[in-house]
Design a protein around this motif. Structure first.
Motif, mmCIF file in Angstrom:
data_model
loop_
_atom_site.group_PDB
_atom_site.id
_atom_site.type_symbol
_atom_site.label_atom_id
_atom_site.label_comp_id
_atom_site.label_asym_id
_atom_site.label_seq_id
_atom_site.Cartn_x
_atom_site.Cartn_y
_atom_site.Cartn_z
ATOM 1 N N GLY A 66 0.783 -1.224 0.000
ATOM 2 C CA GLY A 66 0.000 0.000 0.000
ATOM 3 C C GLY A 66 0.816 1.275 0.000
ATOM 4 O O GLY A 66 0.272 2.363 -0.183
ATOM 5 N N GLU A 67 2.135 1.146 0.212
ATOM 6 C CA GLU A 67 3.012 2.322 0.221
ATOM 7 C C GLU A 67 3.550 2.590 -1.186
ATOM 8 O O GLU A 67 3.737 1.669 -1.973
ATOM 9 C CB GLU A 67 4.182 2.112 1.180
ATOM 10 N N PRO A 68 3.818 3.865 -1.523
ATOM 11 C CA PRO A 68 4.369 4.183 -2.849
ATOM 12 C C PRO A 68 5.786 3.656 -3.005
ATOM 13 O O PRO A 68 6.564 3.671 -2.046
ATOM 14 C CB PRO A 68 4.326 5.714 -2.891
ATOM 15 N N ASP A 69 6.112 3.168 -4.192
ATOM 16 C CA ASP A 69 7.442 2.630 -4.477
ATOM 17 C C ASP A 69 8.317 3.796 -4.949
ATOM 18 O O ASP A 69 8.469 4.034 -6.140
ATOM 19 C CB ASP A 69 7.332 1.548 -5.551
ATOM 20 N N ARG A 70 8.933 4.509 -3.999
ATOM 21 C CA ARG A 70 9.591 5.786 -4.272
ATOM 22 C C ARG A 70 11.090 5.689 -4.545
ATOM 23 O O ARG A 70 11.726 6.689 -4.856
ATOM 24 C CB ARG A 70 9.394 6.743 -3.088
ATOM 25 N N TYR A 71 11.659 4.490 -4.422
ATOM 26 C CA TYR A 71 13.112 4.411 -4.475
ATOM 27 C C TYR A 71 13.634 3.557 -5.631
ATOM 28 O O TYR A 71 12.940 2.707 -6.178
ATOM 29 C CB TYR A 71 13.645 3.879 -3.152
ATOM 30 N N LEU A 72 14.903 3.802 -5.952
ATOM 31 C CA LEU A 72 15.586 3.062 -7.014
ATOM 32 C C LEU A 72 15.869 1.650 -6.541
ATOM 33 O O LEU A 72 16.332 1.444 -5.415
ATOM 34 C CB LEU A 72 16.896 3.781 -7.353
ATOM 35 N N HIS A 73 15.607 0.678 -7.392
ATOM 36 C CA HIS A 73 15.839 -0.718 -7.026
ATOM 37 C C HIS A 73 17.206 -1.198 -7.497
ATOM 38 O O HIS A 73 17.702 -0.775 -8.546
ATOM 39 C CB HIS A 73 14.749 -1.617 -7.607
#
Length: 203
Positions: A66-73
């Protein structure tokens, strides 16, 4: 004669203990800390001064449901038993699957489909390093191609423009070693720190 020999032996033992057991380790310890932090694991701190990772170890940020995927993988950091798991940097392990392995081919297909869905692109646009692990399984960098693939999502989830995200990535991109070895690479942790990554549970 016997007492003299024992006295000399004890004196030599005491001297070697001081030199090799105290003085030498102290010198090595001191030299290892001159102008570098690598002796402490090359730790990286966030804006709060909390340790969030290392410059030498890749960490793939995990997003709560449910949280935004804000970071580089990062690259694949999964274990040998579960190729889709986030992986434990403290327990690097290879799968031992060769290039002709059907199991490895299945893992790569699964990873490619997952990443393509996450980034909203066709599977054939997913770079090779996104679906394969490095020799150590702990690389802190990814290719420029994989980083650029994630730009639209990062811009959307961070409320920034594509140009702003590309600028952040460019600032943390290192060129080829010695100008001709390998390829340009993007440091995942450094990019994520600029995007606001902080150590969980650290005030």
């Amino acid at each position: 004669m016997w007492i003299r020999q024992c006295t000399v032996a004890v004196a030599v033992l005491a001297a070697m203990t001081v030199i090799l057991g105290i003085a030498y380790p102290a010198v090595v310890w001191g030299v290892s800390r001159l102008g570098t932090t690598s002796a402490e694991g090359s730790q990286v701190t966030d804006r709060n001064g909390c340790v969030v990772g290392s410059t030498l170890i890749g960490i793939d940020p995990q997003v709560a449901p449910g949280e935004p995927d804000r970071y580089l993988h990062a690259r694949v950091l999964g274990s040998a038993d579960d190729p889709m798991a986030p992986g434990d940097p403290a327990a690097s392990a290879a799968s031992n699957q060769g290039p002709n392995s059907e199991k490895l081919a299945g893992w790569i297909t699964e990873r490619r489909d997952l990443i393509a869905t996450r980034e909203g692109v066709a599977p054939d646009q997913v770079p090779a390093d996104a679906v394969t692990g490095s020799g150590s399984g702990l690389d802190p960098q990814i290719s420029e191609a994989y980083a650029r693939l994630q730009v639209p999502r990062l811009a959307r989830e961070n409320g920034k423009s594509v140009e702003e995200i590309e600028q952040v990535i460019s600032e943390h991109t290192a060129g080829r070693q010695l100008g001709f070895l390998g390829q340009a690479r993007v440091n995942v942790l450094e990019v994520n720190l600029d995007l606001g990554l902080t150590a969980p549970g650290c005030d």
